[in-house]
Write a protein that holds these residues in place. Structure first.
Motif, short mmCIF file in Angstrom:
data_model
loop_
_atom_site.label_atom_id
_atom_site.label_comp_id
_atom_site.label_asym_id
_atom_site.label_seq_id
_atom_site.Cartn_x
_atom_site.Cartn_y
_atom_site.Cartn_z
N UNK A 119 37.45 30.66 34.59
CA UNK A 119 38.23 29.52 34.09
C UNK A 119 38.73 29.79 32.67
N UNK A 120 37.82 30.29 31.83
CA UNK A 120 38.21 30.56 30.43
C UNK A 120 39.26 31.65 30.35
N UNK A 121 39.14 32.65 31.23
CA UNK A 121 40.14 33.71 31.23
C UNK A 121 41.50 33.15 31.65
N UNK A 122 41.49 32.32 32.68
CA UNK A 122 42.75 31.71 33.14
C UNK A 122 43.40 30.88 32.05
N UNK A 123 42.55 30.29 31.20
CA UNK A 123 43.08 29.46 30.10
C UNK A 123 43.39 30.28 28.84
N UNK A 124 43.19 31.60 28.93
CA UNK A 124 43.47 32.45 27.77
C UNK A 124 42.43 32.38 26.67
N UNK A 125 41.25 31.88 27.01
CA UNK A 125 40.22 31.70 25.98
C UNK A 125 39.30 32.90 25.83
N UNK A 126 39.29 33.79 26.83
CA UNK A 126 38.55 35.04 26.69
C UNK A 126 39.46 36.18 27.15
N UNK A 127 39.12 37.38 26.73
CA UNK A 127 39.94 38.54 27.07
C UNK A 127 39.54 39.12 28.42
N UNK A 128 40.38 40.03 28.92
CA UNK A 128 40.05 40.70 30.17
C UNK A 128 38.76 41.50 30.03
N UNK A 129 38.55 42.08 28.87
CA UNK A 129 37.33 42.85 28.65
C UNK A 129 36.09 41.95 28.67
N UNK A 130 36.23 40.77 28.09
CA UNK A 130 35.09 39.83 28.10
C UNK A 130 34.81 39.34 29.52
N UNK A 131 35.87 39.10 30.28
CA UNK A 131 35.67 38.71 31.69
C UNK A 131 34.99 39.84 32.45
N UNK A 132 35.43 41.06 32.19
CA UNK A 132 34.84 42.22 32.88
C UNK A 132 33.34 42.32 32.60
N UNK A 133 32.94 42.01 31.36
CA UNK A 133 31.51 42.03 31.04
C UNK A 133 30.74 41.05 31.93
N UNK A 134 31.33 39.87 32.15
CA UNK A 134 30.64 38.86 32.98
C UNK A 134 30.62 39.31 34.44
N UNK A 135 31.73 39.90 34.90
CA UNK A 135 31.76 40.41 36.28
C UNK A 135 30.64 41.42 36.48
N UNK A 136 30.51 42.34 35.55
CA UNK A 136 29.49 43.38 35.70
C UNK A 136 28.07 42.81 35.59
N UNK A 137 27.91 41.84 34.72
CA UNK A 137 26.59 41.20 34.63
C UNK A 137 26.25 40.48 35.93
N UNK A 138 27.28 39.91 36.55
CA UNK A 138 27.06 39.23 37.83
C UNK A 138 26.71 40.22 38.93
N UNK A 139 27.39 41.36 38.94
CA UNK A 139 27.05 42.40 39.94
C UNK A 139 25.62 42.87 39.73
N UNK A 140 25.25 43.09 38.46
CA UNK A 140 23.87 43.52 38.19
C UNK A 140 22.88 42.46 38.68
#
Lengths: 334, 320
Positions: free
Chosen positions: A31-52
């Motif tokens: 949601x925050x990425x869609x709203x421009x509040x976080x960067x693609x790199x920050x979203x990627x960190x959350x994706x990877x944490x979720x996979x872990x």
């Protein structure tokens, strides 16, 4: 004798304090990425944490083969289509008979492999040190069926190019070190009239690729097409045996040279099977000679993402507990 | 002819989103939340009046998910964790845990209050029994048929209460009906239970399914009007309804609720013209594809405004 694993997408949102990773909230991050509040790199960190986190939960449950949960994917096909040439993304359509929707890709030009949509996530998941990982890829027949074809207008050519694209994915996964790949083919049993074309497409995608392929069908019966499935040049065939009981018999009666996968817990209901129910089916598999098959995967009937996270965890734990009970070993050592 | 309406939900304004979050965290009382929901509802009534919509909806400011809202008011239901519906959108899928019953009417008080705000007709909004079952986990009933028919009796009672409360239009949404063509007989049987004896105009909204698989059988759904989406699929579905002839009244979705892009008046008029080439104009209403709750408030307002202006011009062109 039995190897436990999952099928397809896993829940992406953790609500059970005992599961997932505290503070990791992919839904909020997207949601925050869609709203421009976080960067693609920050979203990627959350994706990877979720996979872990999903790897951690599967490892804790004691599964033999882990999956990356396809955390990055909302459905089996749209990101796949986004990675390669020839596709545009169209309107929303229901994902089979689920209250889940996806944007249906349209094939607007020749399909060409560009870069693997799955190999990087496989490398990440397998290097996380949680256990052996089995990646999954949409099969060529279902890939064609998921899309609207506005370019080929000839199924033979469409299936051939879908097969070439999937073959590229399988080769990328083989290069990345995958031992097994799960090939999702939910349309197989839904289109019995096209089974020959489906077999041709899957064969073209898999023959000679240096990875073992586990074709998984779900949401459909396979009794009527079993003879055709056994002709596939793959290493295992799996099916939903929880909601389509006839699939259990169809799989049992396959050739001894083929591995197979039994979806024994229903991935689309919170009603939890008892360990005894599953054990009775394992006993039947053992009596049918499962120990002599090249592989016997025990799985949920489909992706556990149709369930809330706590129920998904309960299902995977129950699956492992039943296998452990059957084998007479402590959980986590099946 | 060519009356304008909306399917059901509108986006919640930021102050209501905050109030709902505060309520979850126990920072505001139920009464305080209701006050905010009423404020937002009245705003949407005034917006629809200002735009010139003919048959209004209350906008569902008091509801979250269309299944969960009712499940929370029924005995026998529990609520599970989050389940994804599409993209990054989730809902709390209800679980049928014991025999279902309706302890009291669920929508009549709110409907009466909303209707008191305006002289324009406001639709009574319910979720149909087939969809309530299909979008729930069932840990209690021995079969889907048992669950659907139990829910049909509950929805029937609610529909009759709405009619008694003055609702002239009652919409019983069944978006799940397009899911399993093999169960359409069950969906029809359940709707027969719901609508038997109702004198209000009954409508059923169905969307994002394979209409070809259920047409023309869907015409037997015992409601006066079907409400279907067309814009999201670029009106490709229209051809399905050419033969056999579509015999019901129909609400035609001409606005894509899943796009941030505001349609041009020309695009909407083109869609309406294409629909009128298939359906008898005397039987057609015009509305968005589905609820607008996933858009921003301004996007929803802009889309509805374009829709109403397009209908006005089409009517002028037709000499109406």
């Amino acid at each position: 004798m039995f190897q436990t694993t999952l099928v397809g997408n896993q829940p992406k949102v953790f609500e059970d304090p005992a599961c997932g990773a505290p503070g990791v909230n992919l839904r909020l991050a997207r949601n925050r990425f869609d709203q421009g509040r976080i960067t693609a790199a920050e979203l990627e960190d959350v994706v990877r944490a979720t996979i872990r986190a999903t790897l951690d939960d599967q490892a804790r449950a004691g599964l033999d083969w882990l999956t990356d949960g396809r955390i990055r994917w909302d459905d089996p096909v749209t990101p796949f289509a986004a990675a390669h040439e020839g596709f545009t993304i169209g309107g929303l359509i229901r994902y089979f008979d689920n209250n889940v929707y996806y944007r249906r890709p349209t094939i607007a030009g020749p399909i060409r492999f560009v870069r693997s949509a799955v190999a990087d996530d496989y490398r990440f998941a397998s290097s996380a040190g949680r256990g052996r990982v089995i990646p999954s890829v949409c099969g060529p027949f279902s890939l064609a069926k998921f899309c609207v074809d506005e370019y080929y207008h000839k199924e033979e050519a469409l299936y051939a190019d879908c097969a070439a694209l999937v073959r590229g994915e399988l080769e990328a996964l083989a290069d990345a070190g995958a031992d097994w790949v799960q090939l999702d083919e939910p349309y197989l049993g839904r289109c019995p009239d096209e089974i020959d074309a489906a077999v041709t497409a899957i064969s073209a995608a898999t023959i000679g690729v240096d990875v073992r392929v586990f074709v998984h069908t779900y949401f459909c019966p396979i009794e009527g097409i079993g003879d055709h499935l056994w002709r596939l040049p793959v290493h295992a065939i799996g099916a939903d045996c929880a909601t389509v009981p006839g699939n259990f018999e169809a799989l049992i009666h396959g050739p001894k040279t083929m591995g197979r996968g039994f979806g024994l817990v229903d991935a689309r209901t919170t009603r939890l099977e008892t360990a005894d129910q599953i054990v009775r089916q394992l006993e039947r598999l053992a009596a049918a000679g499962a120990a002599d098959w090249p592989a016997c995967f025990i799985t949920p009937s489909a992706a556990l993402e149709f369930l809330p996270y706590p129920s998904a965890i309960a299902k995977m734990r129950r699956l492992v507990a039943a296998v452990c009970q059957f084998l007479g070993v402590a959980c986590g050592a099946s | 002819m060519l009356e304008t309406t909306s399917v059901g939900s509108f986006p919640k304004p930021d102050y209501l989103v905050k109030a709902r979050r505060d309520r979850q965290q126990g920072k505001v009382s139920p009464d305080e939340l209701t006050t905010v929901e009423r404020r937002a509802t009245e705003e949407w009534i005034r917006i629809q009046e200002r735009i010139g919509i003919d048959i209004l909806v209350h906008g569902e400011m008091e509801r979250g998910d269309m299944t969960t809202f009712f499940a929370e008011l029924l005995d026998g239901y529990g609520i599970s964790g989050l389940v994804r519906s599409y993209g990054n959108r989730y809902y709390r899928k209800p679980i049928i845990q014991s025999t279902l019953s309706r302890p009291r009417p669920m929508t009549t008080d709110w409907h009466c209050w909303v209707q008191s705000l305006t002289t324009m007709p406001v639709k009574g909004m319910l979720t149909g029994p087939y969809t309530m079952c299909d979008w729930s986990f069932d840990e209690h009933y021995p079969s889907r048929r048992d669950a659907v028919l139990a829910l049909a009796e509950i929805v029937r009672d609610e529909a009759h209460d709405l009619e008694a409360a003055g609702a002239r239009y009652i919409q019983i949404d069944e978006p799940a009906i397009s899911t399993r063509p093999d169960e359409i007989e069950l969906a029809i049987e359940a709707m027969e239970v719901v609508t038997a004896g109702l004198k209000a105009t009954t409508i059923s909204h169905i969307c994002y399914g394979d209409f070809a698989m259920m047409y023309p059988r869907i015409l037997d759904l015992p409601v006066d009007m079907l409400d279907l989406e067309f814009a999201n699929s670029q009106f490709a579905n229209l051809d399905i309804f050419r033969k056999p002839k579509f015999t019901k009244r129909i609400s035609v979705g001409v606005i894509d609720v899943h796009s941030h892009v505001i349609e041009t008046k020309g695009q909407v008029k083109d869609g309406i013209r294409r629909a009128l080439d298939v359906f008898d104009p005397a039987l057609v209403w015009i509305d968005p594809d589905c609820g607008l709750k996933t858009r921003t408030p301004q996007e929803a307002i802009d889309k509805l405004t374009v829709m109403v202006e397009a209908v006005k011009e089409i009517k002028q062109e037709m000499g109406l």
